[in-house]
Motif scaffolding. Structure first.
Motif, PDB file in Angstrom:
ATOM      1  N   LEU A  11       0.854  -1.192   0.000  1.00  0.00           N
ATOM      2  CA  LEU A  11       0.000   0.000   0.000  1.00  0.00           C
ATOM      3  C   LEU A  11       0.886   1.236   0.000  1.00  0.00           C
ATOM      4  O   LEU A  11       1.740   1.374   0.894  1.00  0.00           O
ATOM      5  CB  LEU A  11      -0.894  -0.009   1.242  1.00  0.00           C
ATOM      6  N   VAL A  12       0.698   2.090  -0.997  1.00  0.00           N
ATOM      7  CA  VAL A  12       1.443   3.342  -1.049  1.00  0.00           C
ATOM      8  C   VAL A  12       0.510   4.473  -1.407  1.00  0.00           C
ATOM      9  O   VAL A  12      -0.565   4.255  -1.969  1.00  0.00           O
ATOM     10  CB  VAL A  12       2.609   3.288  -2.064  1.00  0.00           C
ATOM     11  N   GLN A  13       0.924   5.681  -1.096  1.00  0.00           N
ATOM     12  CA  GLN A  13       0.132   6.858  -1.421  1.00  0.00           C
ATOM     13  C   GLN A  13       0.320   7.247  -2.889  1.00  0.00           C
ATOM     14  O   GLN A  13       1.345   6.909  -3.499  1.00  0.00           O
ATOM     15  CB  GLN A  13       0.542   8.021  -0.517  1.00  0.00           C
ATOM     16  N   PRO A  14      -0.631   7.947  -3.436  1.00  0.00           N
ATOM     17  CA  PRO A  14      -0.465   8.434  -4.807  1.00  0.00           C
ATOM     18  C   PRO A  14       0.822   9.234  -4.947  1.00  0.00           C
ATOM     19  O   PRO A  14       1.190  10.012  -4.049  1.00  0.00           O
ATOM     20  CB  PRO A  14      -1.696   9.327  -5.004  1.00  0.00           C
ATOM     21  N   GLY A  15       1.488   8.994  -6.054  1.00  0.00           N
ATOM     22  CA  GLY A  15       2.772   9.630  -6.290  1.00  0.00           C
ATOM     23  C   GLY A  15       3.955   8.825  -5.793  1.00  0.00           C
ATOM     24  O   GLY A  15       5.112   9.157  -6.099  1.00  0.00           O
ATOM     25  N   GLY A  16       3.689   7.785  -5.047  1.00  0.00           N
ATOM     26  CA  GLY A  16       4.753   6.963  -4.496  1.00  0.00           C
ATOM     27  C   GLY A  16       5.315   5.967  -5.492  1.00  0.00           C
ATOM     28  O   GLY A  16       4.934   5.947  -6.667  1.00  0.00           O
ATOM     29  N   SER A  17       6.233   5.140  -4.996  1.00  0.00           N
ATOM     30  CA  SER A  17       6.923   4.168  -5.838  1.00  0.00           C
ATOM     31  C   SER A  17       6.929   2.793  -5.193  1.00  0.00           C
ATOM     32  O   SER A  17       6.877   2.669  -3.959  1.00  0.00           O
ATOM     33  CB  SER A  17       8.380   4.604  -6.074  1.00  0.00           C
ATOM     34  N   LEU A  18       7.005   1.799  -6.038  1.00  0.00           N
ATOM     35  CA  LEU A  18       7.192   0.421  -5.604  1.00  0.00           C
ATOM     36  C   LEU A  18       8.063  -0.276  -6.636  1.00  0.00           C
ATOM     37  O   LEU A  18       8.035   0.081  -7.822  1.00  0.00           O
ATOM     38  CB  LEU A  18       5.861  -0.324  -5.514  1.00  0.00           C
ATOM     39  N   ARG A  19       8.815  -1.257  -6.177  1.00  0.00           N
ATOM     40  CA  ARG A  19       9.544  -2.111  -7.101  1.00  0.00           C
ATOM     41  C   ARG A  19       9.082  -3.542  -6.899  1.00  0.00           C
ATOM     42  O   ARG A  19       9.240  -4.110  -5.811  1.00  0.00           O
ATOM     43  CB  ARG A  19      11.053  -2.022  -6.903  1.00  0.00           C
ATOM     44  N   LEU A  20       8.505  -4.093  -7.934  1.00  0.00           N
ATOM     45  CA  LEU A  20       8.069  -5.478  -7.892  1.00  0.00           C
ATOM     46  C   LEU A  20       9.183  -6.381  -8.407  1.00  0.00           C
ATOM     47  O   LEU A  20       9.913  -6.009  -9.324  1.00  0.00           O
ATOM     48  CB  LEU A  20       6.819  -5.677  -8.741  1.00  0.00           C
ATOM     49  N   SER A  21       9.277  -7.550  -7.818  1.00  0.00           N
ATOM     50  CA  SER A  21      10.243  -8.551  -8.262  1.00  0.00           C
ATOM     51  C   SER A  21       9.507  -9.798  -8.721  1.00  0.00           C
ATOM     52  O   SER A  21       8.475 -10.163  -8.155  1.00  0.00           O
ATOM     53  CB  SER A  21      11.202  -8.919  -7.127  1.00  0.00           C
ATOM     54  N   CYS A  22      10.084 -10.441  -9.700  1.00  0.00           N
ATOM     55  CA  CYS A  22       9.556 -11.706 -10.221  1.00  0.00           C
ATOM     56  C   CYS A  22      10.727 -12.683 -10.223  1.00  0.00           C
ATOM     57  O   CYS A  22      11.637 -12.561 -11.052  1.00  0.00           O
ATOM     58  CB  CYS A  22       9.006 -11.508 -11.619  1.00  0.00           C
ATOM     59  N   ALA A  23      10.712 -13.599  -9.289  1.00  0.00           N
ATOM     60  CA  ALA A  23      11.809 -14.556  -9.154  1.00  0.00           C
ATOM     61  C   ALA A  23      11.374 -15.932  -9.624  1.00  0.00           C
ATOM     62  O   ALA A  23      10.272 -16.384  -9.313  1.00  0.00           O
ATOM     63  CB  ALA A  23      12.257 -14.615  -7.695  1.00  0.00           C
ATOM     64  N   LYS A  65       3.531   4.229 -19.534  1.00  0.00           N
ATOM     65  CA  LYS A  65       4.741   4.755 -20.177  1.00  0.00           C
ATOM     66  C   LYS A  65       5.225   6.005 -19.472  1.00  0.00           C
ATOM     67  O   LYS A  65       4.442   6.882 -19.120  1.00  0.00           O
ATOM     68  CB  LYS A  65       4.452   5.061 -21.648  1.00  0.00           C
ATOM     69  N   GLY A  66       6.526   6.062 -19.265  1.00  0.00           N
ATOM     70  CA  GLY A  66       7.124   7.205 -18.596  1.00  0.00           C
ATOM     71  C   GLY A  66       7.114   7.102 -17.082  1.00  0.00           C
ATOM     72  O   GLY A  66       7.771   7.905 -16.408  1.00  0.00           O
ATOM     73  N   ARG A  67       6.375   6.155 -16.546  1.00  0.00           N
ATOM     74  CA  ARG A  67       6.316   5.980 -15.084  1.00  0.00           C
ATOM     75  C   ARG A  67       6.912   4.648 -14.638  1.00  0.00           C
ATOM     76  O   ARG A  67       7.483   4.558 -13.549  1.00  0.00           O
ATOM     77  CB  ARG A  67       4.857   6.062 -14.616  1.00  0.00           C
ATOM     78  N   PHE A  68       6.776   3.635 -15.451  1.00  0.00           N
ATOM     79  CA  PHE A  68       7.260   2.291 -15.094  1.00  0.00           C
ATOM     80  C   PHE A  68       8.493   1.955 -15.929  1.00  0.00           C
ATOM     81  O   PHE A  68       8.594   2.345 -17.095  1.00  0.00           O
ATOM     82  CB  PHE A  68       6.192   1.239 -15.365  1.00  0.00           C
ATOM     83  N   TYR A  80      12.455  -7.227 -12.652  1.00  0.00           N
ATOM     84  CA  TYR A  80      11.918  -6.176 -11.801  1.00  0.00           C
ATOM     85  C   TYR A  80      10.985  -5.263 -12.593  1.00  0.00           C
ATOM     86  O   TYR A  80      11.195  -5.031 -13.789  1.00  0.00           O
ATOM     87  CB  TYR A  80      13.055  -5.338 -11.232  1.00  0.00           C
ATOM     88  N   LEU A  81      10.003  -4.754 -11.887  1.00  0.00           N
ATOM     89  CA  LEU A  81       9.134  -3.716 -12.434  1.00  0.00           C
ATOM     90  C   LEU A  81       9.178  -2.547 -11.464  1.00  0.00           C
ATOM     91  O   LEU A  81       8.650  -2.640 -10.354  1.00  0.00           O
ATOM     92  CB  LEU A  81       7.710  -4.221 -12.606  1.00  0.00           C
ATOM     93  N   GLN A  82       9.845  -1.481 -11.872  1.00  0.00           N
ATOM     94  CA  GLN A  82       9.927  -0.269 -11.056  1.00  0.00           C
ATOM     95  C   GLN A  82       8.756   0.618 -11.413  1.00  0.00           C
ATOM     96  O   GLN A  82       8.602   0.997 -12.577  1.00  0.00           O
ATOM     97  CB  GLN A  82      11.244   0.459 -11.313  1.00  0.00           C
ATOM     98  N   MET A  83       7.972   0.955 -10.429  1.00  0.00           N
ATOM     99  CA  MET A  83       6.769   1.742 -10.653  1.00  0.00           C
ATOM    100  C   MET A  83       6.879   3.056  -9.895  1.00  0.00           C
ATOM    101  O   MET A  83       6.942   3.051  -8.661  1.00  0.00           O
ATOM    102  CB  MET A  83       5.536   0.954 -10.199  1.00  0.00           C
ATOM    103  N   THR A 119       0.919 -10.298  -6.851  1.00  0.00           N
ATOM    104  CA  THR A 119       1.131  -9.512  -5.638  1.00  0.00           C
ATOM    105  C   THR A 119       0.220  -8.277  -5.708  1.00  0.00           C
ATOM    106  O   THR A 119       0.075  -7.661  -6.762  1.00  0.00           O
ATOM    107  CB  THR A 119       2.608  -9.111  -5.482  1.00  0.00           C
ATOM    108  N   GLN A 120      -0.387  -7.952  -4.583  1.00  0.00           N
ATOM    109  CA  GLN A 120      -1.357  -6.859  -4.553  1.00  0.00           C
ATOM    110  C   GLN A 120      -0.643  -5.520  -4.459  1.00  0.00           C
ATOM    111  O   GLN A 120       0.237  -5.325  -3.613  1.00  0.00           O
ATOM    112  CB  GLN A 120      -2.296  -7.020  -3.359  1.00  0.00           C
ATOM    113  N   VAL A 121      -1.059  -4.598  -5.308  1.00  0.00           N
ATOM    114  CA  VAL A 121      -0.586  -3.221  -5.263  1.00  0.00           C
ATOM    115  C   VAL A 121      -1.808  -2.329  -5.052  1.00  0.00           C
ATOM    116  O   VAL A 121      -2.758  -2.393  -5.829  1.00  0.00           O
ATOM    117  CB  VAL A 121       0.138  -2.835  -6.565  1.00  0.00           C
ATOM    118  N   THR A 122      -1.765  -1.536  -3.991  1.00  0.00           N
ATOM    119  CA  THR A 122      -2.877  -0.650  -3.670  1.00  0.00           C
ATOM    120  C   THR A 122      -2.362   0.773  -3.530  1.00  0.00           C
ATOM    121  O   THR A 122      -1.429   1.028  -2.757  1.00  0.00           O
ATOM    122  CB  THR A 122      -3.579  -1.072  -2.376  1.00  0.00           C
TER     123      THR A 122
END
Length: 125
Positions: A11-23, A65-68, A80-83, A119-122
């Motif tokens: 859970l992150v606030q709008p404007g925030g970032s997350l990095r997802l991993s796929c192993a 596009k431009g964000r991820f 990885y998916l950097q968001m 994985t849940q992203v909120t």
């Protein structure tokens, strides 16, 4: 057992970032194109991004596009998916998938051999 495991959601606030991993376990990702997908409640699954075998070709949905960004570390058998700049409409379950072989077109492949559980992203304030 061959499987893909996603991590990094939360859970992150709008404007925030997350990095997802796929192993990957049980097989090496070296010879696989990897795609990231997402599915929000009540909506169809949407392709988000993909990356080819050597990381030299990537593709993104217009909505991200431009964000991820997408990258891979074959030594770690992980993609990885950097968001960045996350928006409430990015809220979804994100899954990765592996397709044997490369892709050469201008759009991500549609069919894949292996899928992760997601994985849940909120995104919410």
């Amino acid at each position: 057992q061959l499987q893909l495991v996603e991590s990094g959601g939360g859970l992150v606030q709008p404007g925030g970032s997350l990095r997802l991993s796929c192993a990957a376990s049980g097989f090496t990702l070296d010879y696989y194109t990897i795609g990231w997908f997402r599915q929000a409640p009540g909506k169809e699954r949407e392709g988000v991004s993909c990356i080819n075998i050597d990381g030299g070709r990537t593709n993104f949905a217009d909505s991200v596009k431009g964000r991820f960004t997408i990258s891979r570390d074959n030594a770690k058998n992980t993609v990885y998916l950097q968001m960045n700049g996350l928006k409430p409409e990015d809220t979804a379950v994100y899954s990765c998938a592996a397709r044997q072989g490369n892709f050469y077109g201008s759009r991500c492949p549609i069919s894949y051999n292996y899928w992760g559980q997601g994985t849940q992203v909120t995104i919410s304030s």
